[in-house]
Design a protein around this motif. Structure first.
Motif, PDB file in Angstrom:
ATOM      1  N   ILE A   4       0.853  -1.184   0.000  1.00  0.00           N
ATOM      2  CA  ILE A   4       0.000   0.000   0.000  1.00  0.00           C
ATOM      3  C   ILE A   4       0.891   1.237   0.000  1.00  0.00           C
ATOM      4  O   ILE A   4       1.743   1.408   0.879  1.00  0.00           O
ATOM      5  CB  ILE A   4      -0.927   0.023   1.231  1.00  0.00           C
ATOM      6  CG1 ILE A   4      -1.824  -1.221   1.248  1.00  0.00           C
ATOM      7  CG2 ILE A   4      -1.757   1.309   1.245  1.00  0.00           C
ATOM      8  CD1 ILE A   4      -2.733  -1.353   0.047  1.00  0.00           C
ATOM      9  N   THR A   5       0.692   2.090  -1.003  1.00  0.00           N
ATOM     10  CA  THR A   5       1.434   3.343  -1.088  1.00  0.00           C
ATOM     11  C   THR A   5       0.579   4.459  -0.509  1.00  0.00           C
ATOM     12  O   THR A   5      -0.545   4.695  -0.953  1.00  0.00           O
ATOM     13  CB  THR A   5       1.789   3.671  -2.545  1.00  0.00           C
ATOM     14  OG1 THR A   5       2.499   2.567  -3.123  1.00  0.00           O
ATOM     15  CG2 THR A   5       2.651   4.924  -2.621  1.00  0.00           C
ATOM     16  N   ALA A  16     -14.074   7.791   4.758  1.00  0.00           N
ATOM     17  CA  ALA A  16     -13.988   7.094   3.473  1.00  0.00           C
ATOM     18  C   ALA A  16     -12.516   6.930   3.133  1.00  0.00           C
ATOM     19  O   ALA A  16     -11.632   7.267   3.934  1.00  0.00           O
ATOM     20  CB  ALA A  16     -14.713   7.884   2.377  1.00  0.00           C
ATOM     21  N   GLY A  17     -12.261   6.395   1.956  1.00  0.00           N
ATOM     22  CA  GLY A  17     -10.885   6.270   1.488  1.00  0.00           C
ATOM     23  C   GLY A  17     -10.811   6.505  -0.009  1.00  0.00           C
ATOM     24  O   GLY A  17     -11.839   6.528  -0.703  1.00  0.00           O
ATOM     25  N   ARG A  18      -9.598   6.727  -0.491  1.00  0.00           N
ATOM     26  CA  ARG A  18      -9.351   6.760  -1.924  1.00  0.00           C
ATOM     27  C   ARG A  18      -8.421   5.602  -2.257  1.00  0.00           C
ATOM     28  O   ARG A  18      -7.325   5.509  -1.704  1.00  0.00           O
ATOM     29  CB  ARG A  18      -8.700   8.071  -2.369  1.00  0.00           C
ATOM     30  CG  ARG A  18      -9.613   9.252  -2.434  1.00  0.00           C
ATOM     31  CD  ARG A  18      -8.938  10.453  -3.112  1.00  0.00           C
ATOM     32  NE  ARG A  18      -9.663  11.671  -2.793  1.00  0.00           N
ATOM     33  CZ  ARG A  18      -9.480  12.383  -1.687  1.00  0.00           C
ATOM     34  NH1 ARG A  18      -8.578  11.984  -0.799  1.00  0.00           N
ATOM     35  NH2 ARG A  18     -10.177  13.469  -1.466  1.00  0.00           N
ATOM     36  N   ASP A  56      -2.019  -4.568  -4.624  1.00  0.00           N
ATOM     37  CA  ASP A  56      -1.217  -3.360  -4.487  1.00  0.00           C
ATOM     38  C   ASP A  56      -2.025  -2.142  -4.929  1.00  0.00           C
ATOM     39  O   ASP A  56      -2.716  -2.178  -5.963  1.00  0.00           O
ATOM     40  CB  ASP A  56       0.050  -3.457  -5.337  1.00  0.00           C
ATOM     41  CG  ASP A  56       1.001  -4.551  -4.858  1.00  0.00           C
ATOM     42  OD1 ASP A  56       0.727  -5.139  -3.796  1.00  0.00           O
ATOM     43  OD2 ASP A  56       1.998  -4.797  -5.549  1.00  0.00           O
ATOM     44  N   ALA A  57      -1.948  -1.049  -4.159  1.00  0.00           N
ATOM     45  CA  ALA A  57      -2.766   0.126  -4.476  1.00  0.00           C
ATOM     46  C   ALA A  57      -2.196   1.356  -3.783  1.00  0.00           C
ATOM     47  O   ALA A  57      -1.435   1.269  -2.816  1.00  0.00           O
ATOM     48  CB  ALA A  57      -4.213  -0.092  -4.032  1.00  0.00           C
ATOM     49  N   ARG A  58      -2.573   2.505  -4.315  1.00  0.00           N
ATOM     50  CA  ARG A  58      -2.318   3.777  -3.640  1.00  0.00           C
ATOM     51  C   ARG A  58      -3.560   4.103  -2.816  1.00  0.00           C
ATOM     52  O   ARG A  58      -4.673   4.139  -3.353  1.00  0.00           O
ATOM     53  CB  ARG A  58      -2.034   4.891  -4.650  1.00  0.00           C
ATOM     54  CG  ARG A  58      -0.833   4.626  -5.550  1.00  0.00           C
ATOM     55  CD  ARG A  58      -0.519   5.842  -6.417  1.00  0.00           C
ATOM     56  NE  ARG A  58      -0.084   6.975  -5.603  1.00  0.00           N
ATOM     57  CZ  ARG A  58       1.176   7.198  -5.237  1.00  0.00           C
ATOM     58  NH1 ARG A  58       2.143   6.354  -5.591  1.00  0.00           N
ATOM     59  NH2 ARG A  58       1.490   8.252  -4.503  1.00  0.00           N
ATOM     60  N   VAL A  59      -3.373   4.337  -1.539  1.00  0.00           N
ATOM     61  CA  VAL A  59      -4.507   4.525  -0.633  1.00  0.00           C
ATOM     62  C   VAL A  59      -4.306   5.796   0.188  1.00  0.00           C
ATOM     63  O   VAL A  59      -3.216   6.039   0.713  1.00  0.00           O
ATOM     64  CB  VAL A  59      -4.682   3.318   0.310  1.00  0.00           C
ATOM     65  CG1 VAL A  59      -5.807   3.571   1.313  1.00  0.00           C
ATOM     66  CG2 VAL A  59      -4.961   2.047  -0.494  1.00  0.00           C
TER      67      VAL A  59
END
Length: 305
Positions: free
Chosen positions: A4-5, A37-39, A54-57
């Motif tokens: 997670i980035t 919430a989240g992005r 894997d994701a940008r959060v």
């Protein structure tokens, strides 16, 4: 292993899928408590959204515009629940954030009155204190009803009721604390309007008298009128917006009693990127570009600044 980035570029590794809320908790309990919430890769999602790759959060809180809009969107569901409990025959038709607040539209058998608003607001406060969860429902086999529903809508459950609505929503009603109902319009098809903020301090500031009221002609200018209001605020002007679906003459007459200057926005103003300015004494200052009216109203003595 899932990487997670985070917004600052740092990496966190997890050995199994986890929700946005769990990611926030792994960063800090304070952040998890504030999260609404989240992005995930730039897309807004609910706190319970599962991140499995894997994701940008980033974690969304009420201190940013998207988070504040989510608070207001969720207030529409809590308003709908409160009205339904007090008036079982009322049917919610629509609900949406609107400027500094939100509105819900109801079909009712008996018209609600302004005297009903304190009772509805008190029921909303009780629902917030009870801390109900708001959960997105998974639809495994869409029916003919769901297939004709807009692709932008999802089914959310609050209490014992379900609502088709745009998400995301706050995870629980406990974060909905600084809100107030302020207007009701219509007869058998009625709109209840309210405001919602991230803190009681912000709510009290919103209640202070305005120097300028931005008035929209109808619903078509809502976005532009709100943008004009934000521009005035950034310029140091104490501005509010009246985006209610009421006749513009009614709104002008009402605000002329208390607000020194009115900024009127219609379709011509929206198309041309300008506004029409008048005073509560009947003076017509004509049409101006938004930046020009902002500078003019910011002058000492014009609005009491």
């Amino acid at each position: 292993m899932i990487q997670i980035t985070l917004p600052d570029g740092s990496l966190r590794e997890y050995d199994q899928p986890l929700t946005v809320h769990e990611i926030a908790a792994s960063i800090g309990l304070g952040l998890a408590s504030a999260a609404v919430a989240g992005r995930v890769n730039g897309v807004l999602v609910d706190c319970e959204f599962m991140v499995g790759a894997d994701a940008r959060v980033s974690i969304v809180t009420p201190q940013e515009p998207d988070g504040l809009e989510i608070l207001r969107r969720s207030c529409t569901l809590m308003l709908a629940m409160a009205v339904k409990q007090l008036h079982p025959h009322a049917q919610m038709r629509a609900g949406s954030p609107l400027g500094d607040g939100f509105f819900c539209e109801f079909a009712v058998e008996r018209a609600l009155a302004a005297t009903d608003l304190p009772l509805i607001e008190a029921r909303m406060q009780s629902l917030a204190a009870t801390n109900h969860s708001i959960r997105r429902q998974t639809i495994s086999s869409p029916t003919s009803t769901t297939t004709t529903t807009s692709e932008n809508l999802s089914l959310y459950r609050l209490g014992d009721s379900e609502y088709w609505t745009t998400g995301p929503h706050v995870p629980t009603t406990k974060v909905l604390q600084a809100f107030a109902l302020d207007h009701i319009s219509g007869t058998l098809q009625q709109r209840v309007y309210g405001t919602c903020w991230s803190s009681h301090q912000e709510l009290q500031y919103w209640r202070l008298p305005a120097h300028v009221m931005v008035v929209s002609m109808d619903d078509r200018q809502t976005t532009y009128a709100h943008a004009v209001t934000e521009t005035l605020r950034r310029g140091g002007v104490r501005a509010l917006a009246d985006l209610r679906n009421e006749k513009v003459r009614y709104k002008i007459r009402q605000h002329s009693q208390t607000v020194p200057y009115l900024v009127v926005v219609g379709e011509k103003e929206k198309a041309g990127g300008f506004v029409s300015v008048r005073s509560n004494r009947g003076e017509d200052f004509g049409r101006m570009q938004v930046e020009a009216v902002c500078q003019w109203l910011s002058q000492p003595g014009i609005t009491g600044g």
